[in-house]
Write a protein that holds these residues in place. Sequence first.
Motif, PDB file in Angstrom:
ATOM      1  N   VAL A  84      -0.360  21.244 -30.446  1.00 30.49           N
ATOM      2  CA  VAL A  84      -1.055  20.675 -29.285  1.00 30.49           C
ATOM      3  C   VAL A  84      -1.952  21.721 -28.638  1.00 30.49           C
ATOM      4  O   VAL A  84      -3.107  21.449 -28.291  1.00 30.49           O
ATOM      5  CB  VAL A  84      -0.035  20.101 -28.275  1.00 30.49           C
ATOM      6  N   LEU A  85      -1.427  22.941 -28.495  1.00 30.83           N
ATOM      7  CA  LEU A  85      -2.233  24.003 -27.885  1.00 30.83           C
ATOM      8  C   LEU A  85      -3.450  24.351 -28.740  1.00 30.83           C
ATOM      9  O   LEU A  85      -4.555  24.551 -28.215  1.00 30.83           O
ATOM     10  CB  LEU A  85      -1.380  25.245 -27.644  1.00 30.83           C
ATOM     11  N   VAL A  86      -3.270  24.423 -30.046  1.00 34.57           N
ATOM     12  CA  VAL A  86      -4.392  24.768 -30.926  1.00 34.57           C
ATOM     13  C   VAL A  86      -5.431  23.650 -30.932  1.00 34.57           C
ATOM     14  O   VAL A  86      -6.634  23.903 -30.902  1.00 34.57           O
ATOM     15  CB  VAL A  86      -3.890  25.081 -32.350  1.00 34.57           C
ATOM     16  N   VAL A  87      -4.987  22.396 -30.973  1.00 35.75           N
ATOM     17  CA  VAL A  87      -5.934  21.284 -30.960  1.00 35.75           C
ATOM     18  C   VAL A  87      -6.712  21.274 -29.643  1.00 35.75           C
ATOM     19  O   VAL A  87      -7.935  21.087 -29.628  1.00 35.75           O
ATOM     20  CB  VAL A  87      -5.200  19.948 -31.203  1.00 35.75           C
ATOM     21  N   ALA A  88      -6.012  21.494 -28.528  1.00 35.58           N
ATOM     22  CA  ALA A  88      -6.694  21.535 -27.227  1.00 35.58           C
ATOM     23  C   ALA A  88      -7.664  22.705 -27.161  1.00 35.58           C
ATOM     24  O   ALA A  88      -8.795  22.568 -26.676  1.00 35.58           O
ATOM     25  CB  ALA A  88      -5.672  21.615 -26.107  1.00 35.58           C
ATOM     26  N   ALA A  89      -7.255  23.855 -27.653  1.00 34.70           N
ATOM     27  CA  ALA A  89      -8.149  25.021 -27.656  1.00 34.70           C
ATOM     28  C   ALA A  89      -9.315  24.797 -28.606  1.00 34.70           C
ATOM     29  O   ALA A  89     -10.438  25.225 -28.332  1.00 34.70           O
ATOM     30  CB  ALA A  89      -7.377  26.272 -28.059  1.00 34.70           C
ATOM     31  N   GLY A  90      -9.082  24.122 -29.715  1.00 36.99           N
ATOM     32  CA  GLY A  90     -10.153  23.830 -30.660  1.00 36.99           C
ATOM     33  C   GLY A  90     -11.216  22.943 -30.041  1.00 36.99           C
ATOM     34  O   GLY A  90     -12.409  23.137 -30.265  1.00 36.99           O
ATOM     35  N   ASP A  91     -10.785  21.969 -29.225  1.00 39.93           N
ATOM     36  CA  ASP A  91     -11.759  21.113 -28.531  1.00 39.93           C
ATOM     37  C   ASP A  91     -12.593  21.925 -27.554  1.00 39.93           C
ATOM     38  O   ASP A  91     -13.768  21.637 -27.338  1.00 39.93           O
ATOM     39  CB  ASP A  91     -11.039  19.984 -27.790  1.00 39.93           C
ATOM     40  N   PHE A  92     -11.976  22.907 -26.950  1.00 40.77           N
ATOM     41  CA  PHE A  92     -12.686  23.709 -25.958  1.00 40.77           C
ATOM     42  C   PHE A  92     -13.600  24.748 -26.605  1.00 40.77           C
ATOM     43  O   PHE A  92     -14.730  24.954 -26.192  1.00 40.77           O
ATOM     44  CB  PHE A  92     -11.664  24.398 -25.044  1.00 40.77           C
ATOM     45  N   PHE A  93     -13.090  25.436 -27.643  1.00 43.54           N
ATOM     46  CA  PHE A  93     -13.839  26.545 -28.241  1.00 43.54           C
ATOM     47  C   PHE A  93     -14.767  26.129 -29.380  1.00 43.54           C
ATOM     48  O   PHE A  93     -15.728  26.813 -29.677  1.00 43.54           O
ATOM     49  CB  PHE A  93     -12.880  27.626 -28.760  1.00 43.54           C
ATOM     50  N   TYR A  94     -14.467  25.041 -30.066  1.00 41.34           N
ATOM     51  CA  TYR A  94     -15.270  24.649 -31.227  1.00 41.34           C
ATOM     52  C   TYR A  94     -15.808  23.227 -31.081  1.00 41.34           C
ATOM     53  O   TYR A  94     -15.518  22.344 -31.902  1.00 41.34           O
ATOM     54  CB  TYR A  94     -14.441  24.741 -32.513  1.00 41.34           C
ATOM     55  N   PRO A  95     -16.592  22.943 -30.073  1.00 35.89           N
ATOM     56  CA  PRO A  95     -17.122  21.571 -29.936  1.00 35.89           C
ATOM     57  C   PRO A  95     -18.064  21.211 -31.071  1.00 35.89           C
ATOM     58  O   PRO A  95     -18.271  20.038 -31.369  1.00 35.89           O
ATOM     59  CB  PRO A  95     -17.852  21.599 -28.591  1.00 35.89           C
ATOM     60  N   MET A  96     -18.620  22.227 -31.771  1.00 34.74           N
ATOM     61  CA  MET A  96     -19.519  21.976 -32.890  1.00 34.74           C
ATOM     62  C   MET A  96     -18.775  21.256 -34.021  1.00 34.74           C
ATOM     63  O   MET A  96     -19.336  20.383 -34.683  1.00 34.74           O
ATOM     64  CB  MET A  96     -20.071  23.325 -33.391  1.00 34.74           C
ATOM     65  N   LEU A  97     -17.510  21.603 -34.218  1.00 37.51           N
ATOM     66  CA  LEU A  97     -16.707  20.960 -35.264  1.00 37.51           C
ATOM     67  C   LEU A  97     -16.532  19.470 -34.951  1.00 37.51           C
ATOM     68  O   LEU A  97     -16.602  18.629 -35.848  1.00 37.51           O
ATOM     69  CB  LEU A  97     -15.340  21.642 -35.386  1.00 37.51           C
ATOM     70  N   ASP A  98     -16.340  19.150 -33.663  1.00 39.09           N
ATOM     71  CA  ASP A  98     -16.211  17.742 -33.271  1.00 39.09           C
ATOM     72  C   ASP A  98     -17.491  16.958 -33.562  1.00 39.09           C
ATOM     73  O   ASP A  98     -17.451  15.804 -33.945  1.00 39.09           O
ATOM     74  CB  ASP A  98     -15.874  17.629 -31.779  1.00 39.09           C
ATOM     75  N   ARG A  99     -18.641  17.612 -33.356  1.00 39.29           N
ATOM     76  CA  ARG A  99     -19.911  16.918 -33.597  1.00 39.29           C
ATOM     77  C   ARG A  99     -20.157  16.696 -35.085  1.00 39.29           C
ATOM     78  O   ARG A  99     -20.765  15.725 -35.480  1.00 39.29           O
ATOM     79  CB  ARG A  99     -21.075  17.729 -32.995  1.00 39.29           C
ATOM     80  N   VAL A 131      -3.054  19.368 -38.845  1.00 43.86           N
ATOM     81  CA  VAL A 131      -2.405  19.504 -40.162  1.00 43.86           C
ATOM     82  C   VAL A 131      -2.458  20.948 -40.635  1.00 43.86           C
ATOM     83  O   VAL A 131      -1.453  21.504 -41.093  1.00 43.86           O
ATOM     84  CB  VAL A 131      -3.072  18.552 -41.188  1.00 43.86           C
ATOM     85  N   PHE A 132      -3.598  21.581 -40.497  1.00 46.37           N
ATOM     86  CA  PHE A 132      -3.765  22.954 -40.955  1.00 46.37           C
ATOM     87  C   PHE A 132      -2.832  23.904 -40.190  1.00 46.37           C
ATOM     88  O   PHE A 132      -2.089  24.680 -40.793  1.00 46.37           O
ATOM     89  CB  PHE A 132      -5.228  23.379 -40.785  1.00 46.37           C
ATOM     90  N   VAL A 133      -2.835  23.807 -38.883  1.00 41.69           N
ATOM     91  CA  VAL A 133      -1.982  24.685 -38.070  1.00 41.69           C
ATOM     92  C   VAL A 133      -0.507  24.365 -38.289  1.00 41.69           C
ATOM     93  O   VAL A 133       0.332  25.258 -38.374  1.00 41.69           O
ATOM     94  CB  VAL A 133      -2.367  24.570 -36.579  1.00 41.69           C
ATOM     95  N   GLY A 134      -0.180  23.093 -38.390  1.00 41.21           N
ATOM     96  CA  GLY A 134       1.211  22.713 -38.645  1.00 41.21           C
ATOM     97  C   GLY A 134       1.731  23.275 -39.952  1.00 41.21           C
ATOM     98  O   GLY A 134       2.855  23.791 -40.011  1.00 41.21           O
ATOM     99  N   LEU A 135       0.931  23.196 -41.004  1.00 38.76           N
ATOM    100  CA  LEU A 135       1.352  23.763 -42.299  1.00 38.76           C
ATOM    101  C   LEU A 135       1.522  25.274 -42.220  1.00 38.76           C
ATOM    102  O   LEU A 135       2.477  25.830 -42.773  1.00 38.76           O
ATOM    103  CB  LEU A 135       0.353  23.388 -43.388  1.00 38.76           C
TER     104      LEU A 135
END
Length: 146
Positions: free
Chosen positions: A33-48, A61-65
């Motif tokens: 949850v923390l990594v996904v939330a941080a990913g939304d904040f730090f990597y908005p380009m990936l979302d686009r 999935v990647f972080v969980g594995l």
Amino acid sequence: MSNRPPEGYPSGDAAVLRRLRLLRLVYIIVAIVLVVAAGDFFYPMLDRRIGWFPSDLVEAVFVGLILWTVSVPPTRELSRSIRALDELRQQFYLESIHDPLTGLFNRRYFGARLAEEYERSRRYQLPLSLIVIDADHFKRINDELG
């Protein structure tokens, strides 16, 4: 009588191991949850590029594995240690309730069993009897026969 501990004595590591597995699972979920939330904040380009939900799913999935892979060896080692400590604890308990020379139960076991049987008789409202035998001149018998 068997060599099992009395009823009230804690008898195993299963509960500790269940808590350990649950703690590992909670740790992984919180980290995801923390990594996904941080990913939304730090990597908005990936979302686009690949979309909001798919990017969060890929991150989760990647972080969980990764976390699962990293946490398995220490958890297994800790589980082995818990089992070894439990075996030692049981061995020490059995040694504490047996006479080392004869292997018979000692006064400590008698006290624990007496308390257990007393509680059982109170719970089920059954009579309780105790027979005590005193052997006269037992020291002489013990000295002669060992």
